[in-house]
Design a protein around this motif. Structure first.
Motif, mmCIF file in Angstrom:
data_model
loop_
_atom_site.group_PDB
_atom_site.id
_atom_site.type_symbol
_atom_site.label_atom_id
_atom_site.label_comp_id
_atom_site.label_asym_id
_atom_site.label_seq_id
_atom_site.Cartn_x
_atom_site.Cartn_y
_atom_site.Cartn_z
ATOM 1 N N PHE A 1 0.835 -1.212 0.000
ATOM 2 C CA PHE A 1 0.000 0.000 0.000
ATOM 3 C C PHE A 1 0.868 1.259 0.000
ATOM 4 N N ARG A 2 1.967 1.197 0.770
ATOM 5 C CA ARG A 2 2.816 2.388 0.946
ATOM 6 C C ARG A 2 4.216 2.126 0.418
ATOM 7 N N THR B 1 5.589 -5.011 7.215
ATOM 8 C CA THR B 1 4.548 -4.039 7.545
ATOM 9 C C THR B 1 5.168 -2.707 7.941
ATOM 10 N N SER B 2 4.538 -1.622 7.496
ATOM 11 C CA SER B 2 5.049 -0.277 7.838
ATOM 12 C C SER B 2 4.706 0.052 9.291
ATOM 13 N N ASN C 1 11.965 -6.603 7.024
ATOM 14 C CA ASN C 1 11.358 -5.579 6.178
ATOM 15 C C ASN C 1 12.452 -5.036 5.264
#
Ligand code: APR
Length: 246
Positions: free
Chosen positions: A34-35, A187-188, A214
């Motif tokens: 998403f980001r 995950t952010s 990440n």
């Protein structure tokens, strides 16, 4: 770079290993995050999955959802990260996964205890009569898809402005509070309340050991992560699988 041998030792000796996953774990399966670079929210306005927009403009919302979610997620296959997590559960080492993802890839890889914090694309529910359909039984040729009663079908994932399923919230919280080691993958760490799960695991007594994987630092890196691997999830888990076999 952290030592894979040490991580394998921590995982093998864990009493209650859990995992918290985000969109990054599915990027190597062809699903964009998403980001960040190539992220969906750089290209599309997330308003189409705001619940008020969906009820007001179901056709427009469905047109965007079909383009963005249903095409890429339908074909996607689990990658090595999903598969090794399922193997760890099969071996009785991993107790469960809290995922923010709606792509069903953990289940496709064989994972059983998967708490889908943001729901799933795999089912749709009629907003009029509540009838529930598996995605495979629903045609998306004409939009919005309709129930036999004529009502509009809504995917079973959590739209912005919707609450989290209380049973899933509670089960996820229990997983976090029971963890002595938690893998935090792809995950952010920016979206509440999901992103509080690793924090719960870290802030309890005794704190869980947080192992983060990440490709970029996240909100957790250098804050709650005890170990940080700046690499792709699929690559990390391929190495971990080898190390666990030794
Ligand atoms: N391996 C590991 N991490 C990766 C990889 C990869 N191959 N590719 C990308 N990443 C990382 C990115 O660096 C980023 O930190 O995955 C993370 C993805 O972050 P987001 O796109 O913000 O996804 P997520 O954290 O799951 O978003 C949470 O936001 O829009 C909502 O409901 C949506 O569930 C989603 C929530």
């Amino acid at each position: 770079m952290e030592n894979m041998q040490k991580i394998a030792q921590i995982i093998k000796s864990a009493k209650y290993l859990t995992a918290f996953t985000g969109a990054g774990v599915s990027v190597e399966s062809g699903i964009p995050p998403f980001r960040g670079a190539g992220g969906l929210w750089e290209k599309y306005d997330p308003k189409f999955i705001e619940i008020d927009f969906f009820y007001a403009y179901p056709t427009e919302s469905w047109q965007e959802m079909k383009k963005i979610f249903f095409s890429s997620m339908n074909e996607a296959q689990p990658n090595t990260a999903h598969k090794v997590l399922a193997e760890l559960e099969e071996q009785g080492i991993l107790k469960g996964i809290i995922t923010q993802n709606i792509d069903n890839l953990h289940q496709k890889a064989g994972s059983k205890n998967v708490q889908e914090f943001h729901g799933t694309i795999n089912y749709l529910t009629c907003i009029k009569c509540g009838a529930r359909y598996p995605l495979g039984e629903v045609k998306l040729d004409s939009l919005p898809p309709l129930c036999g009663c004529g009502g509009v079908l809504k995917p079973d994932f959590v739209f912005y402005g919707e609450g989290i399923n209380p049973q899933v919230y509670d089960a996820s919280t229990m997983l976090a509070l029971n963890s002595d080691v938690m893998l935090v993958i792809g995950t952010s760490g920016e979206v509440m309340p999901a992103c509080s799960m690793p924090v719960l695991a870290k802030r309890k007594t005794p704190p869980a050991v947080i192992i983060e994987i990440n490709t970029l630092p996240s909100a957790y890196t250098g804050v709650i992560s005890d170990y940080y691997f700046e690499e792709k999830a699929g690559e990390f888990f391929a190495k971990l699988r080898q190390e666990l076999k030794k």
